[in-house]
Design a protein around this motif. Structure first.
Motif, PDB file in Angstrom:
ATOM      1  N   VAL A 101       0.829  -1.197   0.000  1.00  0.00           N
ATOM      2  CA  VAL A 101       0.000   0.000   0.000  1.00  0.00           C
ATOM      3  C   VAL A 101       0.866   1.250   0.000  1.00  0.00           C
ATOM      4  CG1 VAL A 101      -1.846   1.204   1.271  1.00  0.00           C
ATOM      5  CG2 VAL A 101      -1.825  -1.292   1.146  1.00  0.00           C
ATOM      6  N   TRP A 102       0.328   2.336  -0.525  1.00  0.00           N
ATOM      7  CA  TRP A 102       1.079   3.593  -0.636  1.00  0.00           C
ATOM      8  C   TRP A 102       1.650   4.036   0.698  1.00  0.00           C
ATOM      9  CZ3 TRP A 102      -1.066   7.784   2.057  1.00  0.00           C
ATOM     10  CH2 TRP A 102      -2.413   7.662   2.429  1.00  0.00           C
ATOM     11  N   GLN A 103       1.019   3.664   1.818  1.00  0.00           N
ATOM     12  CA  GLN A 103       1.500   4.059   3.140  1.00  0.00           C
ATOM     13  C   GLN A 103       2.686   3.231   3.615  1.00  0.00           C
ATOM     14  OE1 GLN A 103      -2.345   3.040   4.617  1.00  0.00           O
ATOM     15  NE2 GLN A 103      -2.824   5.131   5.205  1.00  0.00           N
ATOM     16  N   ASP A 104       2.984   2.145   2.942  1.00  0.00           N
ATOM     17  CA  ASP A 104       4.005   1.202   3.388  1.00  0.00           C
ATOM     18  C   ASP A 104       5.393   1.825   3.355  1.00  0.00           C
ATOM     19  OD1 ASP A 104       4.176  -2.142   3.512  1.00  0.00           O
ATOM     20  OD2 ASP A 104       6.021  -1.133   2.902  1.00  0.00           O
ATOM     21  N   THR A 105       6.170   1.601   4.416  1.00  0.00           N
ATOM     22  CA  THR A 105       7.499   2.229   4.516  1.00  0.00           C
ATOM     23  C   THR A 105       8.641   1.205   4.540  1.00  0.00           C
ATOM     24  OG1 THR A 105       7.375   2.283   6.946  1.00  0.00           O
ATOM     25  CG2 THR A 105       6.570   4.221   5.757  1.00  0.00           C
ATOM     26  N   ARG A 106       8.401  -0.014   4.104  1.00  0.00           N
ATOM     27  CA  ARG A 106       9.454  -1.046   4.198  1.00  0.00           C
ATOM     28  C   ARG A 106      10.665  -0.735   3.321  1.00  0.00           C
ATOM     29  NH1 ARG A 106       6.265  -6.214   2.392  1.00  0.00           N
ATOM     30  NH2 ARG A 106       4.610  -4.957   3.335  1.00  0.00           N
ATOM     31  N   GLY A 128       9.427  14.469 -11.662  1.00  0.00           N
ATOM     32  CA  GLY A 128       8.661  15.431 -10.885  1.00  0.00           C
ATOM     33  C   GLY A 128       8.507  15.060  -9.425  1.00  0.00           C
ATOM     34  N   LEU A 129       9.143  13.956  -9.012  1.00  0.00           N
ATOM     35  CA  LEU A 129       8.922  13.407  -7.676  1.00  0.00           C
ATOM     36  C   LEU A 129      10.210  13.388  -6.860  1.00  0.00           C
ATOM     37  CD1 LEU A 129       6.894  10.226  -8.732  1.00  0.00           C
ATOM     38  CD2 LEU A 129       6.001  12.524  -8.271  1.00  0.00           C
ATOM     39  N   PRO A 130      10.103  13.605  -5.549  1.00  0.00           N
ATOM     40  CA  PRO A 130      11.254  13.372  -4.677  1.00  0.00           C
ATOM     41  C   PRO A 130      11.402  11.879  -4.412  1.00  0.00           C
ATOM     42  CG  PRO A 130       9.377  13.984  -3.355  1.00  0.00           C
ATOM     43  CD  PRO A 130       8.923  14.062  -4.797  1.00  0.00           C
ATOM     44  N   LEU A 131      12.571  11.469  -4.035  1.00  0.00           N
ATOM     45  CA  LEU A 131      12.750  10.080  -3.625  1.00  0.00           C
ATOM     46  C   LEU A 131      11.992   9.838  -2.319  1.00  0.00           C
ATOM     47  CD1 LEU A 131      16.475   9.157  -4.323  1.00  0.00           C
ATOM     48  CD2 LEU A 131      14.474   7.747  -4.863  1.00  0.00           C
ATOM     49  N   ALA A 132      11.098   8.857  -2.317  1.00  0.00           N
ATOM     50  CA  ALA A 132      10.340   8.514  -1.117  1.00  0.00           C
ATOM     51  C   ALA A 132       9.766   7.120  -1.283  1.00  0.00           C
ATOM     52  CB  ALA A 132       9.212   9.518  -0.865  1.00  0.00           C
ATOM     53  N   SER A 133       9.608   6.423  -0.168  1.00  0.00           N
ATOM     54  CA  SER A 133       9.018   5.082  -0.204  1.00  0.00           C
ATOM     55  C   SER A 133       7.552   5.122  -0.594  1.00  0.00           C
ATOM     56  CB  SER A 133       9.178   4.404   1.161  1.00  0.00           C
ATOM     57  OG  SER A 133       8.574   5.183   2.188  1.00  0.00           O
ATOM     58  N   TYR A 134       6.957   6.310  -0.588  1.00  0.00           N
ATOM     59  CA  TYR A 134       5.573   6.536  -0.973  1.00  0.00           C
ATOM     60  C   TYR A 134       5.272   6.023  -2.378  1.00  0.00           C
ATOM     61  CZ  TYR A 134       1.599   9.780  -2.029  1.00  0.00           C
ATOM     62  OH  TYR A 134       0.420  10.362  -2.396  1.00  0.00           O
ATOM     63  N   PHE A 135       6.198   6.204  -3.309  1.00  0.00           N
ATOM     64  CA  PHE A 135       5.937   5.912  -4.711  1.00  0.00           C
ATOM     65  C   PHE A 135       6.162   4.432  -5.021  1.00  0.00           C
ATOM     66  CE2 PHE A 135       7.387  10.357  -4.340  1.00  0.00           C
ATOM     67  CZ  PHE A 135       6.152  10.956  -4.580  1.00  0.00           C
ATOM     68  N   PHE A 348       2.715   8.987  11.413  1.00  0.00           N
ATOM     69  CA  PHE A 348       2.790   7.542  11.640  1.00  0.00           C
ATOM     70  C   PHE A 348       3.750   6.857  10.674  1.00  0.00           C
ATOM     71  CE2 PHE A 348      -1.871   7.628  13.254  1.00  0.00           C
ATOM     72  CZ  PHE A 348      -1.447   8.173  14.448  1.00  0.00           C
ATOM     73  N   SER A 349       3.836   7.375   9.455  1.00  0.00           N
ATOM     74  CA  SER A 349       4.754   6.828   8.444  1.00  0.00           C
ATOM     75  C   SER A 349       5.692   7.912   7.943  1.00  0.00           C
ATOM     76  CB  SER A 349       3.958   6.238   7.272  1.00  0.00           C
ATOM     77  OG  SER A 349       3.093   5.219   7.696  1.00  0.00           O
ATOM     78  N   GLY A 350       6.081   8.813   8.828  1.00  0.00           N
ATOM     79  CA  GLY A 350       6.856   9.972   8.426  1.00  0.00           C
ATOM     80  C   GLY A 350       5.923  11.094   7.996  1.00  0.00           C
ATOM     81  N   LEU A 351       6.498  12.194   7.547  1.00  0.00           N
ATOM     82  CA  LEU A 351       5.729  13.332   7.051  1.00  0.00           C
ATOM     83  C   LEU A 351       5.950  13.472   5.548  1.00  0.00           C
ATOM     84  CD1 LEU A 351       6.371  15.975   9.853  1.00  0.00           C
ATOM     85  CD2 LEU A 351       4.179  14.881   9.311  1.00  0.00           C
ATOM     86  N   TYR A 352       4.871  13.685   4.828  1.00  0.00           N
ATOM     87  CA  TYR A 352       4.954  13.898   3.381  1.00  0.00           C
ATOM     88  C   TYR A 352       5.087  15.401   3.121  1.00  0.00           C
ATOM     89  CZ  TYR A 352       3.620   8.964   2.720  1.00  0.00           C
ATOM     90  OH  TYR A 352       3.573   7.593   2.720  1.00  0.00           O
ATOM     91  N   ALA A 353       4.483  15.915   2.063  1.00  0.00           N
ATOM     92  CA  ALA A 353       4.650  17.316   1.669  1.00  0.00           C
ATOM     93  C   ALA A 353       4.227  18.259   2.790  1.00  0.00           C
ATOM     94  CB  ALA A 353       3.820  17.597   0.417  1.00  0.00           C
ATOM     95  N   ASP A 358      11.127  11.079   6.392  1.00  0.00           N
ATOM     96  CA  ASP A 358      10.882   9.683   6.750  1.00  0.00           C
ATOM     97  C   ASP A 358      11.219   9.405   8.204  1.00  0.00           C
ATOM     98  OD1 ASP A 358      10.061   9.061   4.178  1.00  0.00           O
ATOM     99  OD2 ASP A 358      12.063   8.448   3.526  1.00  0.00           O
ATOM    100  N   ASP A 359      12.068  10.261   8.805  1.00  0.00           N
ATOM    101  CA  ASP A 359      12.515  10.019  10.173  1.00  0.00           C
ATOM    102  C   ASP A 359      11.545  10.562  11.221  1.00  0.00           C
ATOM    103  OD1 ASP A 359      12.961  12.698   9.620  1.00  0.00           O
ATOM    104  OD2 ASP A 359      14.861  12.789  10.708  1.00  0.00           O
TER     105      ASP A 359
END
Length: 501
Positions: A101-106, A128-135, A348-353, A358-359
Motif C-alpha cells: 500500500v502507498w503508506q508502506d514504509t518497508r 517530478g517526484l522526490p525520492l520517497a518510499s511513498y511511490f 505515523f509513516s513519516g511526514l509527506y509534503a 521519513d525520520d
C-alpha cells in the motif's frame, strides 16, 4: 440510448461503485470495506483478490440499486488509490504477494541509499517526484527482490505489475483470458518510473530501480476508451482512468491553471492545476500529471500529499477507543472551546509534503492536567487543517499564483467544525460542492467524455454547484499563534527514527 455512467472508486479502505446521471447526480451506490493488513510496524498490505471480489460485488449491487441494466451504462470509469503496487501472474491471475500500500514504509532504507548519491531530488527533473518510499518504484523493486521467482517471471513478461487501476482493468476486461494490461498517465506519473516530458517509461529510471520493461503496463490517456468489460457488465466500454486525487481535481472541474482542490480522506491531498506545462517545485511538492484527454496534450498539477488525516480519526476509534464511530469525533471536539494547547502530529509513516521526513513519527504534545479527550479529538481535526495550509502555501510559492478559494471534497467535509477551522487557518473561503463524491465523479466524467455521453468540459462545469461555503472568522493574531504552535510541534517530531536503527 444509455442514460448513466458508472464509476469504480477503489480506495485505501473500501471499494465503491457509483452510478451518475447526465447532471452528475448520484443515482445509486454500493460500498464494501477490505482488510488492512499490518505484518510489521510500518508495513501496510492489501489482498488484491479481496479488492477484485469486492469490486465485482459492488458493481452488481450499485447497478441493481439504480434499477438499471448494463446496457443502460454509457461507460465505466475507474479511479483508485494510486501508489499501491500489485504484482501478479498473467497465466493464472493470482497475485504473487499482497499489494504493498502507498503508506508502506518497508523500502525506506533502499530509498535512503539512493538519496545518498545525489539527494532526494535527484530524479525530480525526470519524474517530478522526490525520492520517497511513498511511490511505487521501490515497492516493485522490493517485490522483485523478495518474492521467490518474481524477477524471472517479470523479465519474460509472465509477471505483470500495476497500480490498482491496472489490476482492475485487467480483471474487468478478461483477466487471464485476454485482459488488458494498461495504466493511465496520472497513475504512471506516481510510480517514479515515467518521464513527465515523454509520458513513457524512462529507461534511466528503470535502470536505477532494476525494473524490467516487460513487467510494466502500457500507458494510455486518462480520458479514452481502452476496451470493453466482460463480467459483470459485458460489452460496456471501459475508460476514464485516473488516480484518485487527479479524479477529484477533474470532478471539481478545476480545468484552468490556478484552480485548486483538497480531498479529505484516509490521507489529504491538495492539487492545483498548473496548465499545459509542468511546474518544478522547490517547496517540497510533487509535480504530476493532472489528466490527459484522448488526443490532447496533458494538463499538469502541483500536489501536496498528506499521509494521515481521516486515518487519524480511525486511529482514535480503533486503537485508542476514544470514539465508537468516526462520526462521533465532531461532537467530542465540540465539547471543548479550543485545543487547550494540545497538538497532534500524525507522522505515523513519516511526514509527506512539504517536509518529506521519513525520520518523523507521530506525537501528542502540549498535554497538561487540564487536557481531556475532547482536546485530543479537536487537535486531531486541526492537524488536518494545519497540514493543508502548509501545502497550499507551498503551492503559492512554487507557482507564483495565489489561491483565491479552496474546493473541498471527501468524507471529512461533512464535519462542519473541520471545514470552519480550515477556512479560519487558511484565511480564505472553503467550498463544498453539492456532489461531494468528486473522486468517483471525475472518473465518470472522463469516461463519459470518451464515449460522447458529455460533449465538452463546459458541460461538466455547468453541473458544478456549491453546497456550502465557509468564511474565515478568527482574528489574525489568533491565526498566527495557532499556526506557530503547530510549527513547533512538527519540528519536535523530526529525527525520531535513526537511519541505522
Amino acid at each position: 440510448m444509455p442514460d448513466a455512467v458508472g464509476a469504480i472508486d477503489q480506495g485505501t479502505t473500501s471499494t465503491r461503485f457509483i452510478v451518475f446521471d447526465r447532471r452528475g447526480t448520484i443515482l445509486a451506490q454500493a460500498q464494501r470495506e477490505h482488510e488492512q493488513i499490518f505484518p510489521r510496524p510500518g508495513w501496510v498490505e492489501h489482498d488484491p483478490r479481496e479488492i477484485w471480489r469486492n469490486t465485482h460485488a459492488v458493481m452488481r449491487e450499485g447497478l441493481a440499486r439504480a434499477g438499471l441494466e448494463p446496457r443502460d451504462l454509457a461507460a465505466i470509469g475507474i479511479t483508485n488509490q494510486r501508489e499501491t503496487a500489485v504484482l501478479w501472474d498473467r497465466r493464472t491471475g493470482e497475485p504473487l504477494h499482497h499489494a504493498l500500500v502507498w503508506q508502506d514504509t518497508r523500502t525506506d532504507r533502499h530509498v535512503a541509499a539512493l538519496a545518498r548519491d545525489g539527494g532526494r531530488d535527484r530524479f525530480r527533473a525526470v519524474t517530478g517526484l522526490p525520492l520517497a518510499s511513498y511511490f511505487s518504484a521501490s515497492k516493485l523493486a522490493w517485490l522483485l527482490d523478495h518474492v521467490d521467482g518474481a524477477r524471472a517471471l517479470a523479465e519474460d513478461g509472465t509477471a505483470l505489475f500495476g497500480t490498482i487501476d491496472s489490476w482492475l482493468v485487467w480483471n474487468l476486461t478478461g483477466g487471464p483470458d485476454g485482459g488488458l494490461h494498461v495504466t493511465d498517465v496520472t497513475n504512471a506519473s506516481r510510480t517514479q518510473l515515467m518521464s513527465l516530458a515523454t509520458l513513457d517509461w524512462d529507461d534511466s529510471m528503470l535502470g536505477v530501480f532494476r525494473i524490467p520493461r516487460a513487467v510494466l503496463p502500457k500507458i494510455v490517456a486518462s480520458g479514452g476508451v481502452c476496451g470493453e468489460a466482460r463480467a459483470p457488465f459485458p460489452g460496456v466500454p471501459v475508460g476514464g482512468i485516473l488516480g484518485d486525487q487527479q479524479a477529484a481535481l477533474f470532478g471539481q472541474t478545476c480545468f484552468s491553471a490556478g484552480e485548486a482542490k483538497n480531498t479529505y480522506g484516509t490521507g489529504c491531498f491538495a492539487l492545483m492545476n498548473t496548465g499545459p506545462e509542468p511546474v518544478a517545485s522547490s517547496a517540497g511538492l510533487i509535480t504530476t500529471v493532472a489528466y490527459q484527454l484522448d488526443g490532447r496534450p496533458p494538463a499538469y498539477a502541483l500536489e501536496g500529499s498528506i499521509a494521515i488525516t481521516g486515518a487519524l480519526v480511525q486511529w482514535l476509534r480503533d486503537n485508542l477507543g476514544l470514539i465508537g464511530a468516526s462520526s462521533e469525533i465532531e461532537g467530542l471536539a465540540r465539547s471543548v472551546e479550543d485545543n487547550g494547547g494540545v497538538y497532534v502530529v500524525p507522522a505515523f509513516s513519516g511526514l509527506y509534503a512539504p517536509h518529506w521526513r521519513d525520520d518523523a513519527r507521530g506525537l501528542i504534545i502540549g498535554l497538561t492536567r487540564y487536557a481531556n479527550r475532547g482536546h485530543i479529538a479537536r487537535a486531531c481535526l486541526e492537524a488536518t487543517a494545519y497540514q493543508t495550509r502548509e501545502v497550499l502555501e507551498a503551492m503559492e510559492r512554487d507557482s507564483g499564483c495565489p489561491i483565491a478559494e479552496l474546493r473541498c471534497d471527501g468524507g471529512m467535509t461533512v464535519n462542519d467544525l473541520l471545514m470552519q477551522f480550515q477556512a479560519d487557518i487558511l484565511d480564505r473561503p472553503t467550498l463544498r460542492p453539492k456532489v461531494s463524491e468528486t473522486t468517483a465523479l471525475g472518473a465518470a466524467y472522463a469516461a463519459g467524455l470518451a464515449t460522447g455521453f458529455w460533449k465538452t468540459l463546459e458541460d461538466l462545469r455547468d453541473n458544478w454547484a456549491v453546497d456550502k461555503r465557509w468564511h474565515p472568522r478568527i482574528e489574525a493574531d489568533e491565526r498566527r499563534a495557532l499556526f506557530a504552535g503547530w510549527g513547533r510541534a512538527v519540528e519536535r517530531s523530526f529525527g525520531w527514527v535513526e537511519e541505522n536503527a
